[in-house]
Scaffold this motif. Structure first.
Motif, PDB file in Angstrom:
ATOM      1  N   LEU A 145       0.816  -1.210   0.000  1.00 15.11           N
ATOM      2  CA  LEU A 145       0.000   0.000   0.000  1.00 15.11           C
ATOM      3  C   LEU A 145       0.852   1.264   0.000  1.00 15.11           C
ATOM      4  CD1 LEU A 145      -2.683  -1.071   2.644  1.00 15.11           C
ATOM      5  CD2 LEU A 145      -2.769  -1.310   0.159  1.00 15.11           C
ATOM      6  N   GLY A 146       2.148   1.100  -0.241  1.00 17.27           N
ATOM      7  CA  GLY A 146       3.045   2.248  -0.211  1.00 17.27           C
ATOM      8  C   GLY A 146       3.194   2.885  -1.566  1.00 17.27           C
ATOM      9  N   ARG A 147       4.109   3.839  -1.619  1.00 16.48           N
ATOM     10  CA  ARG A 147       4.390   4.542  -2.843  1.00 16.48           C
ATOM     11  C   ARG A 147       5.856   4.384  -3.160  1.00 16.48           C
ATOM     12  NH1 ARG A 147       1.589   6.570   0.437  1.00 16.48           N
ATOM     13  NH2 ARG A 147       3.295   7.630   1.525  1.00 16.48           N
ATOM     14  N   GLU A 148       6.148   3.857  -4.326  1.00 15.60           N
ATOM     15  CA  GLU A 148       7.531   3.623  -4.701  1.00 15.60           C
ATOM     16  C   GLU A 148       8.312   4.928  -4.732  1.00 15.60           C
ATOM     17  OE1 GLU A 148      10.056   1.026  -7.944  1.00 15.60           O
ATOM     18  OE2 GLU A 148       7.898   1.305  -8.176  1.00 15.60           O
ATOM     19  N   GLY A 149       9.520   4.853  -4.137  1.00 11.94           N
ATOM     20  CA  GLY A 149      10.368   6.029  -4.133  1.00 11.94           C
ATOM     21  C   GLY A 149      10.325   6.802  -2.840  1.00 11.94           C
ATOM     22  N   GLY A 150       9.527   6.309  -1.872  1.00 15.00           N
ATOM     23  CA  GLY A 150       9.521   6.995  -0.586  1.00 15.00           C
ATOM     24  C   GLY A 150       8.125   7.078  -0.029  1.00 15.00           C
ATOM     25  N   ALA A 151       8.003   7.669   1.143  1.00 11.82           N
ATOM     26  CA  ALA A 151       6.726   7.743   1.825  1.00 11.82           C
ATOM     27  C   ALA A 151       6.385   9.188   2.133  1.00 11.82           C
ATOM     28  CB  ALA A 151       6.786   6.937   3.120  1.00 11.82           C
ATOM     29  N   ASN A 152       5.103   9.441   2.251  1.00 12.21           N
ATOM     30  CA  ASN A 152       4.634  10.756   2.645  1.00 12.21           C
ATOM     31  C   ASN A 152       5.003  10.993   4.100  1.00 12.21           C
ATOM     32  OD1 ASN A 152       3.104  12.961   3.457  1.00 12.21           O
ATOM     33  ND2 ASN A 152       1.456  12.466   2.010  1.00 12.21           N
ATOM     34  N   THR A 153       5.692  12.073   4.381  1.00  8.81           N
ATOM     35  CA  THR A 153       6.126  12.308   5.760  1.00  8.81           C
ATOM     36  C   THR A 153       4.950  12.575   6.664  1.00  8.81           C
ATOM     37  OG1 THR A 153       6.413  14.668   5.401  1.00  8.81           O
ATOM     38  CG2 THR A 153       8.291  13.257   4.949  1.00  8.81           C
ATOM     39  N   GLY A 154       3.937  13.235   6.167  1.00 11.41           N
ATOM     40  CA  GLY A 154       2.724  13.392   6.943  1.00 11.41           C
ATOM     41  C   GLY A 154       2.841  14.267   8.166  1.00 11.41           C
ATOM     42  N   GLY A 155       3.976  14.855   8.437  1.00  9.75           N
ATOM     43  CA  GLY A 155       4.091  15.750   9.570  1.00  9.75           C
ATOM     44  C   GLY A 155       4.084  15.069  10.908  1.00  9.75           C
ATOM     45  N   TYR A 156       4.401  13.778  10.975  1.00  5.57           N
ATOM     46  CA  TYR A 156       4.334  13.058  12.231  1.00  5.57           C
ATOM     47  C   TYR A 156       5.616  13.185  13.024  1.00  5.57           C
ATOM     48  CZ  TYR A 156       0.174  10.977  10.445  1.00  5.57           C
ATOM     49  OH  TYR A 156      -1.072  10.793   9.948  1.00  5.57           O
ATOM     50  N   LYS A 157       5.472  13.124  14.332  1.00  6.02           N
ATOM     51  CA  LYS A 157       6.635  13.128  15.204  1.00  6.02           C
ATOM     52  C   LYS A 157       6.761  11.744  15.804  1.00  6.02           C
ATOM     53  CE  LYS A 157       8.925  16.414  18.169  1.00  6.02           C
ATOM     54  NZ  LYS A 157       9.847  16.957  17.217  1.00  6.02           N
ATOM     55  N   ASP A 158       7.963  11.301  16.050  1.00 10.10           N
ATOM     56  CA  ASP A 158       8.206   9.975  16.599  1.00 10.10           C
ATOM     57  C   ASP A 158       7.426   9.793  17.892  1.00 10.10           C
ATOM     58  OD1 ASP A 158      10.569   7.691  16.351  1.00 10.10           O
ATOM     59  OD2 ASP A 158       9.785   7.978  18.366  1.00 10.10           O
ATOM     60  N   ARG A 159       6.797   8.631  18.086  1.00 11.96           N
ATOM     61  CA  ARG A 159       5.970   8.439  19.274  1.00 11.96           C
ATOM     62  C   ARG A 159       6.802   8.294  20.539  1.00 11.96           C
ATOM     63  NH1 ARG A 159       4.934   3.135  21.116  1.00 11.96           N
ATOM     64  NH2 ARG A 159       5.729   1.487  19.782  1.00 11.96           N
ATOM     65  N   HIS A 160       8.133   8.237  20.385  1.00  9.53           N
ATOM     66  CA  HIS A 160       8.998   8.262  21.561  1.00  9.53           C
ATOM     67  C   HIS A 160       9.337   9.697  21.955  1.00  9.53           C
ATOM     68  CE1 HIS A 160       9.652   3.990  21.857  1.00  9.53           C
ATOM     69  NE2 HIS A 160       9.787   3.948  20.549  1.00  9.53           N
ATOM     70  N   SER A 161       8.898  10.655  21.146  1.00 12.26           N
ATOM     71  CA  SER A 161       9.194  12.048  21.444  1.00 12.26           C
ATOM     72  C   SER A 161       8.577  12.446  22.772  1.00 12.26           C
ATOM     73  CB  SER A 161       8.639  12.942  20.327  1.00 12.26           C
ATOM     74  OG  SER A 161       8.726  14.288  20.700  1.00 12.26           O
ATOM     75  N   LYS A 162       9.244  13.324  23.493  1.00 16.39           N
ATOM     76  CA  LYS A 162       8.723  13.828  24.757  1.00 16.39           C
ATOM     77  C   LYS A 162       7.825  15.044  24.538  1.00 16.39           C
ATOM     78  CE  LYS A 162      12.642  12.133  27.458  1.00 16.39           C
ATOM     79  NZ  LYS A 162      13.752  12.489  28.385  1.00 16.39           N
TER      80      LYS A 162
END
Length: 416
Positions: A145-162
């Protein structure tokens, strides 16, 4: 509703025929297996040399294949690395590399922690090959279900972020949200909560193993190998966190087949996918608490078997709570210690496939010693990869002599 699963055995085939020792075969010392065993224990060459009583240069020579350890040295190596001597005379193993494994916190892991996890993956590949030569398991049904050549960053922050305020926004969550909905539709799950993530993954052909690594930096990882998807879960975490990890790794498997599964952008996508997959939008909108308080979240998290923190994130991502409410709850979660422990935690999930495999072996009178002997791996090592199922399932099985192979035994996993 998820289907129940059972094993069936074809007529005229037994597991008794699978155990054999070919005494006429001569095996040579395999330096690749020494490297695997050392990395599995998270040891550097210098440390192993010290424990064995040889020089670091000697260990390097052993692993390069330019020199073979003497009998006494090999015995010491076996003891130091906790692998049987026979293990070092097997065929070339497949050793996963960091570029194919989706380590969540690769930058936070030490080299020894990374090597130990990858070493566990290599041993799991050996175990899976052994199992699949004797049992027929589900074929993979994990769409791309991905897109060849990379992924949409989507503005997400790592869930380990404080920084809790950096969790996905409504707009940025659309791509992973759509992928989660598409996969649910493909698998016929609708909007129902998922009762058991491991059972679901295994029914779709994902090989799931456990990692008994007591290190918070090692969450979980996944990879594709030989056309098969693998997921490894750290069982030292709470059951709710393990379920989220399983969904997170599933996100990597379906979204990032065309990219190296590394980097904060891909981690944010996998986090968003996991959140949407475990807590579908319509389901949350229908069952969400009217007033988001810590006590109401603890009550309602049971609907989806997720952590309080994950439910808090999801409610905010769907616009059901304000920024102020979300941040207030994050503070309360931290003060209550719910970032490291989980209130009213559920039981850990375990592999159904492996449980049935070991049950079938026991029915044939095979003990943990038999299985360990065939793999040239100590029972404890196998047990750590199988959610503690091996020692429990095969306890009491009788040890017996190997027999000649007449035909391959199979057990097939089918819907019931």
């Amino acid at each position: 509703m998820m289907s129940s699963w059972k094993f069936i055995r074809p007529m005229g085939r037994t597991l008794k025929s699978i155990f054999v020792v070919k005494h006429d075969e001569v095996h040579m010392f395999n330096p690749l297996r020494l490297t695997l065993a050392r990395k599995r224990r998270g040891m550097k060459k210098r440390e192993l040399a010290s424990q064995v009583g040889v020089t670091e240069r000697s260990v390097s020579s052993y692993e390069a294949g330019s020199q073979e350890p003497e009998s006494g040295t090999l015995k010491n190596i076996s003891k130091a690395l906790r692998f049987p001597e026979a293990f070092f005379f097997g065929d070339d193993p497949e050793f996963p590399t960091p570029d194919v494994a989706s380590f969540r916190s690769l930058s936070k892991m030490t080299a020894s922690q990374r090597d130990s996890a990858l070493g566990a993956g290599a041993v799991a590949l050996l175990l899976n090959e052994w199992i699949e030569s004797r049992f027929e398991l589900p074929n993979p049904d994990v769409p791309d279900l991905g897109r060849e050549g990379g992924a949409n960053t989507g503005g997400y922050k790592d869930r380990h972020s404080k920084e809790p305020e950096a969790y996905p926004s409504h707009f940025s969550a659309q791509t992973p949200e759509a992928a989660a909905e598409m996969l649910r539709a493909h698998w016929g799950l609708g909007e129902l909560p998922i009762k058991n993530m491991i059972t679901l993954l295994e029914s779709k052909g994902v090989r799931v193993f456990s990692l008994a690594i007591d290190a918070k930096e090692v969450d979980a990882f996944s990879m594709w190998k030989g056309g098969r998807p693998y997921v490894f879960l750290n069982t030292f975490k709470s059951a709710e966190h393990c379920r989220f990890d399983a969904a997170h790794e599933l996100g990597h498997l379906v979204l990032h087949q065309h990219a190296q599964p590394h980097g904060p952008d891909l981690e944010r996508e996998a986090n968003a996918f996991a959140s949407a997959f475990l807590m579908p939008r319509a389901s949350v909108l229908a069952m969400a608490p009217r007033s988001a308080t810590l006590s109401s979240l603890i009550r309602h998290k049971r609907n989806w078997s997720v952590s309080v923190a994950a439910l808090n994130y999801r409610l905010h991502a769907l616009g059901l709570t304000s920024d102020w409410t979300y941040r207030t709850l994050c503070i309360q979660l931290a003060q209550a210690g719910y970032r490291t422990s989980e209130p009213e935690s559920i039981n850990h999930e375990k592999s159904v496939v492996l449980e049935k495999v070991f049950s079938a072996l026991r029915e044939e009178g095979l003990s943990k010693t038999d299985v360990a002997h065939q793999l040239s791996i100590f029972p404890d090592e196998i047990n750590e990869l199988t959610f503690g199922l091996m020692l429990n399932a095969l306890r009491g099985g009788r040890t017996r002599n190997d027999e000649s192979v007449s035909r391959r035994a199979q057990l097939q996993l089918v819907k019931g």
